[in-house]
Write an enzyme that holds these catalytic residues in place. Sequence first.
Site, short mmCIF file in Angstrom:
data_model
loop_
_atom_site.label_atom_id
_atom_site.label_comp_id
_atom_site.label_asym_id
_atom_site.label_seq_id
_atom_site.Cartn_x
_atom_site.Cartn_y
_atom_site.Cartn_z
N ASN A 1 -4.44 8.60 2.10
CA ASN A 1 -4.96 7.96 3.32
C ASN A 1 -5.50 8.98 4.31
O ASN A 1 -6.68 9.05 4.54
CB ASN A 1 -3.86 7.17 4.02
CG ASN A 1 -3.82 5.70 3.58
OD1 ASN A 1 -4.67 5.27 2.83
ND2 ASN A 1 -2.83 4.97 4.04
N ASP B 1 0.83 -1.21 0.00
CA ASP B 1 0.00 0.00 0.00
C ASP B 1 0.86 1.26 0.00
O ASP B 1 0.50 2.28 -0.58
CB ASP B 1 -0.91 0.01 1.23
CG ASP B 1 -1.93 -1.12 1.19
OD1 ASP B 1 -2.47 -1.37 0.11
OD2 ASP B 1 -2.14 -1.76 2.24
N1 NAD Z 1 -1.33 2.58 14.24
C1 NAD Z 1 -1.44 2.41 12.94
O1 NAD Z 1 -2.21 1.59 12.42
C2 NAD Z 1 -0.64 3.27 12.03
C3 NAD Z 1 0.33 4.11 12.55
C4 NAD Z 1 1.03 4.90 11.65
C5 NAD Z 1 0.76 4.85 10.29
N2 NAD Z 1 -0.19 4.02 9.84
C6 NAD Z 1 -0.56 3.99 8.42
O2 NAD Z 1 0.52 3.75 7.58
C7 NAD Z 1 0.29 4.52 6.42
C8 NAD Z 1 1.55 4.67 5.66
O3 NAD Z 1 1.77 3.42 5.05
P1 NAD Z 1 3.21 2.99 4.61
O4 NAD Z 1 3.12 1.72 3.89
O5 NAD Z 1 3.87 4.16 3.97
O6 NAD Z 1 3.89 2.78 6.00
P2 NAD Z 1 4.35 1.43 6.65
O7 NAD Z 1 5.34 0.77 5.77
O8 NAD Z 1 4.71 1.75 8.05
O9 NAD Z 1 3.02 0.55 6.59
C9 NAD Z 1 1.92 0.79 7.39
C10 NAD Z 1 0.89 -0.31 7.22
O10 NAD Z 1 -0.34 0.31 6.92
C11 NAD Z 1 -0.93 -0.38 5.83
N3 NAD Z 1 -1.73 0.52 5.04
C12 NAD Z 1 -1.35 1.61 4.36
N4 NAD Z 1 -2.40 2.16 3.74
C13 NAD Z 1 -3.45 1.39 4.04
C14 NAD Z 1 -4.82 1.44 3.70
N5 NAD Z 1 -5.32 2.40 2.96
N6 NAD Z 1 -5.64 0.48 4.19
C15 NAD Z 1 -5.16 -0.50 4.96
N7 NAD Z 1 -3.89 -0.60 5.33
C16 NAD Z 1 -3.04 0.35 4.87
C17 NAD Z 1 0.22 -0.90 5.02
O11 NAD Z 1 -0.21 -2.01 4.24
C18 NAD Z 1 1.18 -1.28 6.09
O12 NAD Z 1 0.97 -2.58 6.52
C19 NAD Z 1 -0.27 5.79 6.94
O13 NAD Z 1 -0.99 6.49 5.96
C20 NAD Z 1 -1.13 5.32 8.06
O14 NAD Z 1 -2.45 5.13 7.68
C21 NAD Z 1 -0.90 3.23 10.68
N1 ATP Z 2 9.21 4.27 -5.03
C1 ATP Z 2 9.35 4.56 -3.76
N2 ATP Z 2 10.23 5.50 -3.37
C2 ATP Z 2 10.38 5.80 -2.06
N3 ATP Z 2 9.70 5.22 -1.09
C3 ATP Z 2 8.81 4.28 -1.42
C4 ATP Z 2 8.58 3.90 -2.77
N4 ATP Z 2 7.65 2.94 -2.81
C5 ATP Z 2 7.32 2.72 -1.52
N5 ATP Z 2 8.00 3.51 -0.71
C6 ATP Z 2 7.89 3.55 0.74
O1 ATP Z 2 8.32 2.30 1.23
C7 ATP Z 2 7.56 1.94 2.36
C8 ATP Z 2 7.09 0.51 2.26
O2 ATP Z 2 6.38 0.34 1.08
P1 ATP Z 2 5.19 -0.65 0.94
O3 ATP Z 2 4.16 -0.34 1.93
O4 ATP Z 2 4.81 -0.65 -0.47
O5 ATP Z 2 5.86 -2.04 1.26
P2 ATP Z 2 5.63 -2.97 2.47
O6 ATP Z 2 5.80 -2.20 3.73
O7 ATP Z 2 6.51 -4.14 2.27
O8 ATP Z 2 4.17 -3.42 2.21
P3 ATP Z 2 3.05 -3.57 3.29
O9 ATP Z 2 2.81 -2.15 3.73
O10 ATP Z 2 1.90 -4.15 2.56
O11 ATP Z 2 3.60 -4.44 4.35
C9 ATP Z 2 6.43 2.93 2.43
O12 ATP Z 2 6.68 3.80 3.49
C10 ATP Z 2 6.46 3.66 1.15
O13 ATP Z 2 6.11 5.03 1.28
#
Ligand code: NAD
Ligand code: ATP
Length: 522
Positions: A365, A286
């Site tokens: 988000n 995501d």
């Molecule tokens: N306590 C919490 O649940 C918490 C705390 C901080 C941030 N977040 C979320 O993490 C997001 C950033 O995601 P990231 O991937 O860059 O950070 P990250 O890598 O820390 O991942 C955060 C988790 O949130 C999930 N996630 C992100 N968007 C989602 C959505 N629309 N619906 C369901 N799950 C979702 C991702 O799959 C991942 O597992 C923020 O926008 C925020 O919503 C959640």
């Molecule tokens: N092209 C990109 N350049 C810089 N940052 C990125 C890029 N793609 C993803 N990221 C950052 O890398 C982090 C992890 O990405 P992503 O959520 O896709 O992978 P993941 O954490 O393995 O997946 P999941 O969230 O499903 O567990 C996120 O914070 C996202 O903002």
Amino acid sequence: MAPSKLNPNGDASVSCSQPENGLIDLFNSEKAVQELLQQPPVQGIDDHLIEFSEALRTVAKALRRVSEGKASAQAEAAEWKRKYELERARNLQLERKELSSGEHNGDCSAENLTNQPMMCNEARKQSERCCGMHGIFSHEVLHNGEIDSDTEMVNNKFMRKASFKLSWWCKGEKSDQHKQDIVSFERGNITTAERSSKQISLKWESHPQTVLILTKPNSTSVRILCVDMVRWLREQKKMEIFVEPRVKVELMTESPNFDFVQTWKDDKETLLLHTNVDLVVTLGGDGTVLWAASLFKGPVPPVVPFSLGSLGFMTPFHSEQYRECLDSILRGPFSITLRHRLQCHVIRDAAKSEYESEGPILVLNEVTIDRGISSFLTNLECYSDGSFVTCVQGDGLILSTTSGSTAYSLAAGGSMVHPQVPGILFTPICPHSLSFRPLILPEHVTLRVQVPFNSRGHAWASFDGKDRRQLAPGDALVVSMAPCPVPTACQVDSTSDFLRSIHDGLHWNLRKTQSFEGPRDL
Ligand SMILES: NC(=O)c1ccc[n+]([C@@H]2O[C@H](COP(=O)([O-])OP(=O)(O)OC[C@H]3O[C@@H](n4cnc5c(N)ncnc54)[C@H](O)[C@@H]3O)[C@@H](O)[C@H]2O)c1
Ligand SMILES: Nc1ncnc2c1ncn2[C@@H]1O[C@H](COP(=O)(O)OP(=O)(O)OP(=O)(O)O)[C@@H](O)[C@H]1O
């Protein structure tokens, strides 16, 4: 119907009278039934006689119920007939009046219309033409009983039903700028004509030629897939390919044959990406979809998100079948989810006007305002279109899109909302209050979150979990729905994909089914 009588000997005499109009003589039948029911139950030793008498009493009761029902239905029918005839008489009279007055002067101001007793068809058509021309509501009174003294009293009993038209109006817009109606208003009855969250299908009108591939960094599986996909898209589909500068370097390290892959140099060029790119493919979780959205400050091309993360709420496509998926997407048509974004402005206390300082930050988000490293309660004053909403005292506040409802907002106790439902979630983080339930506000509101001057500490805003900015006392964050959503391709359709993501991702309402064995209602 029947006067029926049970004489003291137990003989029943039943007679039917059929009135001229063929309807049952309700009055006589009612009288007979009453008489029968008033008879004392037969006393005696003959069991058959007692049984027969009881049966007759039951039949009489049933007859009474039937005749009561018929009586009220007949009265209702008569009333409707009378209303119909009155209305017809009035229409004829009006038409005659109009003919005799020669012509209609064409004046259909709202005032004139409401003063007309009952508009004839032509008058109504004319008023519709006139009001339609101005594009605003009309208040045509359809029934306004005023004909002759005989019917006046009856007509006053009728409801005065005015038709009206609803128009969508936004603050700040000029009164003549009305949005398209989504309800019909025939004769004052509101029915929804359009749904705002219909399933949307994307059909290419010309063949897509350019694809942007965005990848999660530091992942070997993603890198391998990216190399394979770039080759296939180029050789089999003859596509132009864009990647991020980092990925271009990785590809060139892999093989100098990837020199056809294009990239960009700086932020200025990123701003023009949407003018070149037909399709965006994301390889990651995501977070990579959030990243893709953040690259586009304006319109966003359709995004095809492949799942290479752990959860994947917004990534419905499986990377193993990427060829079949992309093949079908490039051919089209395919379903999309239009994911709304929020636009956020940080307004510094020092700024002279609302939008003077920093440009808008777009989130897919949510935007979070929290206490950061401060150990004090956040104190945030919240307003919606200038009306006071509440004061948040706790760890902070999440303003989320419906797409973000399954992310941080969910963890803070907010509802899960289908991503195509238009709305803004207002979810407190650990509020120090027993009654602070999360809200969902309509999409059109503009929210203002203000750090009061007397706040003990600073607050911190973060955008999709990134880009933290400090908000000092006096600073504010202004949030509203952004004009450009993020269209993401669906595996099936937006509802099936949403349900799959909450089932697979969160194991929503997973419970062992109760066995059949055990106590049960018989
Ligand atoms: N306590 C919490 O649940 C918490 C705390 C901080 C941030 N977040 C979320 O993490 C997001 C950033 O995601 P990231 O991937 O860059 O950070 P990250 O890598 O820390 O991942 C955060 C988790 O949130 C999930 N996630 C992100 N968007 C989602 C959505 N629309 N619906 C369901 N799950 C979702 C991702 O799959 C991942 O597992 C923020 O926008 C925020 O919503 C959640
Ligand atoms: N092209 C990109 N350049 C810089 N940052 C990125 C890029 N793609 C993803 N990221 C950052 O890398 C982090 C992890 O990405 P992503 O959520 O896709 O992978 P993941 O954490 O393995 O997946 P999941 O969230 O499903 O567990 C996120 O914070 C996202 O903002």
